[in-house]
Design a protein around this motif. Structure first.
Motif, PDB file in Angstrom:
ATOM      1  N   ILE A 139     -14.790  44.777  21.204  1.00 46.66           N
ATOM      2  CA  ILE A 139     -13.960  45.402  22.236  1.00 46.66           C
ATOM      3  C   ILE A 139     -12.686  45.968  21.622  1.00 46.66           C
ATOM      4  N   VAL A 140     -12.032  45.192  20.787  1.00 45.55           N
ATOM      5  CA  VAL A 140     -10.804  45.660  20.133  1.00 45.55           C
ATOM      6  C   VAL A 140     -11.091  46.914  19.309  1.00 45.55           C
ATOM      7  N   ALA A 141     -12.183  46.914  18.560  1.00 53.89           N
ATOM      8  CA  ALA A 141     -12.537  48.069  17.731  1.00 53.89           C
ATOM      9  C   ALA A 141     -12.767  49.315  18.593  1.00 53.89           C
ATOM     10  N   ARG A 142     -13.484  49.153  19.705  1.00 52.03           N
ATOM     11  CA  ARG A 142     -13.740  50.307  20.583  1.00 52.03           C
ATOM     12  C   ARG A 142     -12.443  50.826  21.200  1.00 52.03           C
ATOM     13  N   VAL A 143     -11.568  49.914  21.608  1.00 53.79           N
ATOM     14  CA  VAL A 143     -10.289  50.327  22.197  1.00 53.79           C
ATOM     15  C   VAL A 143      -9.442  51.071  21.167  1.00 53.79           C
ATOM     16  N   LEU A 144      -9.378  50.541  19.950  1.00 50.21           N
ATOM     17  CA  LEU A 144      -8.578  51.199  18.912  1.00 50.21           C
ATOM     18  C   LEU A 144      -9.115  52.589  18.578  1.00 50.21           C
ATOM     19  N   LEU A 145     -10.430  52.737  18.514  1.00 48.47           N
ATOM     20  CA  LEU A 145     -11.008  54.060  18.267  1.00 48.47           C
ATOM     21  C   LEU A 145     -10.742  55.005  19.444  1.00 48.47           C
ATOM     22  N   ALA A 146     -10.855  54.489  20.650  1.00 50.89           N
ATOM     23  CA  ALA A 146     -10.708  55.322  21.840  1.00 50.89           C
ATOM     24  C   ALA A 146      -9.265  55.732  22.092  1.00 50.89           C
ATOM     25  N   LEU A 147      -8.316  54.949  21.634  1.00 49.42           N
ATOM     26  CA  LEU A 147      -6.908  55.203  21.933  1.00 49.42           C
ATOM     27  C   LEU A 147      -6.471  56.611  21.545  1.00 49.42           C
ATOM     28  N   MET A 148      -6.869  57.049  20.376  1.00 50.45           N
ATOM     29  CA  MET A 148      -6.510  58.386  19.914  1.00 50.45           C
ATOM     30  C   MET A 148      -7.001  59.462  20.891  1.00 50.45           C
ATOM     31  N   PHE A 149      -8.212  59.292  21.392  1.00 50.58           N
ATOM     32  CA  PHE A 149      -8.799  60.281  22.299  1.00 50.58           C
ATOM     33  C   PHE A 149      -8.167  60.212  23.681  1.00 50.58           C
ATOM     34  N   LEU A 150      -7.898  59.017  24.146  1.00 50.39           N
ATOM     35  CA  LEU A 150      -7.280  58.873  25.463  1.00 50.39           C
ATOM     36  C   LEU A 150      -5.881  59.483  25.486  1.00 50.39           C
ATOM     37  N   LEU A 151      -5.101  59.240  24.452  1.00 51.17           N
ATOM     38  CA  LEU A 151      -3.760  59.816  24.389  1.00 51.17           C
ATOM     39  C   LEU A 151      -3.810  61.334  24.256  1.00 51.17           C
ATOM     40  N   ALA A 152      -4.724  61.834  23.442  1.00 49.02           N
ATOM     41  CA  ALA A 152      -4.855  63.286  23.279  1.00 49.02           C
ATOM     42  C   ALA A 152      -5.360  63.932  24.563  1.00 49.02           C
ATOM     43  N   GLY A 153      -6.315  63.305  25.230  1.00 46.93           N
ATOM     44  CA  GLY A 153      -6.819  63.831  26.497  1.00 46.93           C
ATOM     45  C   GLY A 153      -5.747  63.840  27.569  1.00 46.93           C
ATOM     46  N   TRP A 154      -4.955  62.775  27.628  1.00 42.56           N
ATOM     47  CA  TRP A 154      -3.846  62.710  28.578  1.00 42.56           C
ATOM     48  C   TRP A 154      -2.824  63.813  28.270  1.00 42.56           C
ATOM     49  N   GLY A 155      -2.570  64.025  26.994  1.00 39.87           N
ATOM     50  CA  GLY A 155      -1.660  65.105  26.592  1.00 39.87           C
ATOM     51  C   GLY A 155      -2.171  66.468  27.015  1.00 39.87           C
ATOM     52  N   LYS A 156      -3.470  66.672  26.938  1.00 42.97           N
ATOM     53  CA  LYS A 156      -4.046  67.937  27.396  1.00 42.97           C
ATOM     54  C   LYS A 156      -3.904  68.077  28.915  1.00 42.97           C
ATOM     55  N   LEU A 157      -4.108  66.970  29.623  1.00 45.35           N
ATOM     56  CA  LEU A 157      -3.993  66.985  31.083  1.00 45.35           C
ATOM     57  C   LEU A 157      -2.567  67.292  31.523  1.00 45.35           C
ATOM     58  N   THR A 158      -1.606  66.646  30.905  1.00 48.68           N
ATOM     59  CA  THR A 158      -0.210  66.809  31.318  1.00 48.68           C
ATOM     60  C   THR A 158       0.478  68.016  30.669  1.00 48.68           C
ATOM     61  N   GLY A 159      -0.120  68.552  29.634  1.00 49.80           N
ATOM     62  CA  GLY A 159       0.448  69.721  28.959  1.00 49.80           C
ATOM     63  C   GLY A 159      -0.607  70.790  28.761  1.00 49.80           C
ATOM     64  N   PHE A 160      -1.328  71.075  29.826  1.00 43.78           N
ATOM     65  CA  PHE A 160      -2.492  71.961  29.719  1.00 43.78           C
ATOM     66  C   PHE A 160      -2.113  73.333  29.162  1.00 43.78           C
ATOM     67  N   SER A 161      -1.040  73.921  29.665  1.00 47.15           N
ATOM     68  CA  SER A 161      -0.669  75.277  29.209  1.00 47.15           C
ATOM     69  C   SER A 161      -0.301  75.285  27.732  1.00 47.15           C
ATOM     70  N   GLN A 162       0.341  74.222  27.251  1.00 49.88           N
ATOM     71  CA  GLN A 162       0.662  74.143  25.826  1.00 49.88           C
ATOM     72  C   GLN A 162      -0.605  74.011  24.984  1.00 49.88           C
ATOM     73  N   THR A 163      -1.579  73.262  25.500  1.00 48.13           N
ATOM     74  CA  THR A 163      -2.851  73.118  24.786  1.00 48.13           C
ATOM     75  C   THR A 163      -3.558  74.462  24.702  1.00 48.13           C
ATOM     76  N   VAL A 164      -3.582  75.183  25.816  1.00 45.11           N
ATOM     77  CA  VAL A 164      -4.207  76.505  25.832  1.00 45.11           C
ATOM     78  C   VAL A 164      -3.511  77.428  24.834  1.00 45.11           C
ATOM     79  N   ALA A 165      -2.179  77.395  24.824  1.00 44.66           N
ATOM     80  CA  ALA A 165      -1.422  78.246  23.899  1.00 44.66           C
ATOM     81  C   ALA A 165      -1.748  77.886  22.448  1.00 44.66           C
ATOM     82  N   TYR A 166      -1.880  76.598  22.146  1.00 45.25           N
ATOM     83  CA  TYR A 166      -2.209  76.182  20.782  1.00 45.25           C
ATOM     84  C   TYR A 166      -3.601  76.675  20.381  1.00 45.25           C
ATOM     85  N   ILE A 167      -4.558  76.533  21.278  1.00 42.03           N
ATOM     86  CA  ILE A 167      -5.915  76.999  20.988  1.00 42.03           C
ATOM     87  C   ILE A 167      -5.918  78.510  20.759  1.00 42.03           C
TER      88      ILE A 167
END
Length: 140
Positions: free
Chosen positions: A25-53
């Motif tokens: 469980i700890v291993a899965r959470v640690l691996l997932a953390l990077m994706f969850l934070l990045a996904g949340w960043g895309k959700l809350t900063g969608f226009s900045q993500t689009v601009a970066y892409i």
């Protein structure tokens, strides 16, 4: 192999076996953390993500940003909760590998950025390896 080395390997294996469920469980959470934070960043900063892409010259930036957000949040949560773990890990591995080549192309970066880009690329490659290992070893 000497007897003491063999004994210490058995001791480590016994400890790991004893804590397999919580460590998994700890291993899965640690691996997932990077994706969850990045996904949340895309959700809350969608226009900045689009601009970066768009800044790296990729087409359909809105679609790519939305797809990335869904994969990172959806598969990240699935990985945390052990839901369709193999599929989640494979999706995240493919996503990470693709993102590595699209956004961390250190071989084409200016000299002052190449080292950091290479580190980010190699980190992503290592995460991809970890996710493939999770997919292979998951029981579900």
């Amino acid at each position: 192999m000497s007897t003491s080395t063999h004994t210490s390997n058995n001791a480590v294996s016994n400890i790991l076996n004893q804590f397999e469920a919580p460590l998994t469980i700890v291993a899965r959470v640690l691996l997932a953390l990077m994706f969850l934070l990045a996904g949340w960043g895309k959700l809350t900063g969608f226009s900045q993500t689009v601009a970066y892409i768009q800044s790296v010259g990729l087409p359909a930036a809105n679609v790519m940003a939305a797809a990335g957000m869904v994969v990172e949040l959806g598969a990240g949560l699935a990985l945390v909760f052990g839901f369709q773990t193999q599929i989640a890990a494979l999706l995240l591995a493919g996503f990470t590998l693709m993102a590595s080549f699209l956004f961390h192309n250190f071989w084409a970066a200016p000299a002052d950025q190449a080292y950091v880009m290479q580190l980010m690329f190699l980190k992503n490659i290592a995460v991809t390896g970890g996710l493939l290992f999770v997919a292979l070893k998951s029981k579900r």
